[in-house]
Design an enzyme around this catalytic site. Structure first.
Site, PDB file in Angstrom:
ATOM      1  N   GLY A 121      54.868 -12.862 -43.457  1.00  0.00           N
ATOM      2  CA  GLY A 121      54.077 -13.430 -44.591  1.00  0.00           C
ATOM      3  C   GLY A 121      52.746 -12.678 -44.808  1.00  0.00           C
ATOM      4  O   GLY A 121      51.938 -12.767 -43.679  1.00  0.00           O
ATOM      5  N   THR A 122      52.456 -12.042 -45.990  1.00  0.00           N
ATOM      6  CA  THR A 122      51.206 -11.471 -46.300  1.00  0.00           C
ATOM      7  C   THR A 122      51.152 -11.166 -47.693  1.00  0.00           C
ATOM      8  O   THR A 122      52.065 -11.081 -48.401  1.00  0.00           O
ATOM      9  CB  THR A 122      51.285 -10.007 -45.402  1.00  0.00           C
ATOM     10  OG1 THR A 122      49.791  -9.615 -45.484  1.00  0.00           O
ATOM     11  CG2 THR A 122      52.208  -9.203 -45.802  1.00  0.00           C
ATOM     12  N   THR A 123      49.961 -10.581 -48.101  1.00  0.00           N
ATOM     13  CA  THR A 123      49.740  -9.798 -49.305  1.00  0.00           C
ATOM     14  C   THR A 123      49.052  -8.593 -49.327  1.00  0.00           C
ATOM     15  O   THR A 123      47.827  -8.811 -48.954  1.00  0.00           O
ATOM     16  CB  THR A 123      49.316 -10.859 -50.462  1.00  0.00           C
ATOM     17  OG1 THR A 123      50.148 -12.072 -50.482  1.00  0.00           O
ATOM     18  CG2 THR A 123      49.262 -10.281 -51.893  1.00  0.00           C
ATOM     19  N   LYS A 154      44.294  -5.647 -41.995  1.00  0.00           N
ATOM     20  CA  LYS A 154      45.431  -5.157 -42.661  1.00  0.00           C
ATOM     21  C   LYS A 154      45.341  -3.913 -43.103  1.00  0.00           C
ATOM     22  O   LYS A 154      46.401  -3.422 -43.535  1.00  0.00           O
ATOM     23  CB  LYS A 154      46.329  -6.423 -43.366  1.00  0.00           C
ATOM     24  CG  LYS A 154      46.327  -7.507 -42.641  1.00  0.00           C
ATOM     25  CD  LYS A 154      47.480  -8.467 -43.743  1.00  0.00           C
ATOM     26  CE  LYS A 154      47.536  -9.715 -42.926  1.00  0.00           C
ATOM     27  NZ  LYS A 154      48.291 -10.722 -43.959  1.00  0.00           N
TER      28      LYS A 154
END
Length: 330
Positions: A121-123, A154
């Site tokens: 899960g990330t953006t 990130k």
């Protein structure tokens, strides 16, 4: 007479001095044992029906052999050791098949019946415009519904002109992008100039292709400024390499793409581009439970990258809500 072999060990050297002692039959064994204890001599007795070892050194060797046997029983029968200078892989006869069966990466809600399931899960997003490149990411690290960290960095700063983003397995992205940084530095030392973004992304894609099927989980963007201007590439764990104007990777990427598709323009000002990057990450974190934390935003120009801000997405939420309320009231 009976032949007795005695061994003496010293603390200063590892040599074992062996001497042969001949004694008469009427010599008391008890006296010999007393002499042995007094002078710290280990005695090995040979006879026709027994072999007794009294050496502590050999006892240690026996214990090590037993431990090796226990470890071997815990591993597959087809165990084979890899080269020590290479990346460690499962020590079985077919590492690729072993990884596919146990560590297969399934996107979304898919299930490849693997033993270890990736809960990602990330953006992350990046886009080019006339004023350079904007790289904007969140900072939440999740394992399914569990939020492992809210302050993950990130964006990998490969060199002063090159950036990479992390999406997928944090360990895979962090390790291989730092490995890419080493390769880029070696290129610079050998050739006396900076590596191009296209070449850097190709190095990473080649590495990923060589480990295809080994269970890596990585979706990254490699971006920077070189002699040809601003460049942006997408590279994933299958060795896929794409060039484009903007990309978004992660579980919240669909929400980020909605904002980018609506408001992206190549002729944006720097302020508009920064605001777009911030808003796209905010809307993704607002709708995607697996994204959140801090919005880290970078701006890349011909002079290198600059970190613009690190803002909590909750602060962005209240800021935008206040602006929306003021706009509606007027």
């Amino acid at each position: 007479t009976e032949q007795l072999a005695t061994t003496t060990t010293t603390t200063s050297t590892t040599r074992i001095l062996t001497c042969t002692v001949y004694c008469c039959i009427n010599h008391s064994i008890n006296q010999l044992l007393a002499y042995h204890h007094h002078h710290h001599i280990n005695i090995i007795m040979f006879s026709s029906d027994q072999f007794v070892v009294g050496s502590d050194i050999l006892d240690i060797g026996s214990r090590k052999a037993e431990l090796r046997g226990r470890r071997n029983r815990m591993t597959p029968d087809d165990m084979s050791f890899g080269m020590p200078t290479q990346m460690p892989v499962p020590q079985v006869s077919n590492p690729a098949e072993y990884c596919r069966n146990n560590f297969a990466s399934a996107s979304g809600n898919k299930d490849n019946n693997q033993d270890i399931k990736f809960a990602k899960g990330t953006t992350t997003l990046a886009f080019k415009f006339n004023g350079g490149i904007i790289v904007s990411v969140d900072s939440r690290s999740t394992m399914g519904a569990y939020i492992a960290s809210g302050t993950v960095k990130k964006v990998i700063e490969i060199n002063p002109f090159l950036l990479g983003t992390m999406a997928g397995g944090a360990a895979d992205c962090s390790y291989w992008e730092r490995n890419l940084g080493r390769q880029c530095r070696l290129y610079e030392l050998r050739n006396g100039k900076r590596i191009s973004v296209a070449s850097a992304s190709k190095l990473l894609a080649n590495t990923m292709a060589s480990y295809r099927g080994y269970g890596l989980s990585m979706g990254t963007m490699i971006t920077g400024w070189d002699e040809t201007g601003p460049q942006l590439y997408y590279v994933d764990n299958d060795g896929t390499r794409l060039k484009g104007r903007y990309f978004s990777v992660g579980s919240g990427s669909t929400y980020a793409y909605g904002v980018l598709d609506t408001h992206y323009r190549e002729d944006m000002s720097v302020e508009e581009a920064i605001d777009l990057g911030k808003r796209a990450i905010y809307h993704a974190t607002h709708r995607d439970a697996y994204s959140g934390g801090i919005n880290n935003l970078y701006h890349v120009t011909k002079d290198g990258w600059v970190k613009i801000h690190a803002i909590d997405v909750n602060d962005i939420h209240y800021e935008l809500q206040e602006a929306k309320k003021n706009a509606m009231s007027t």
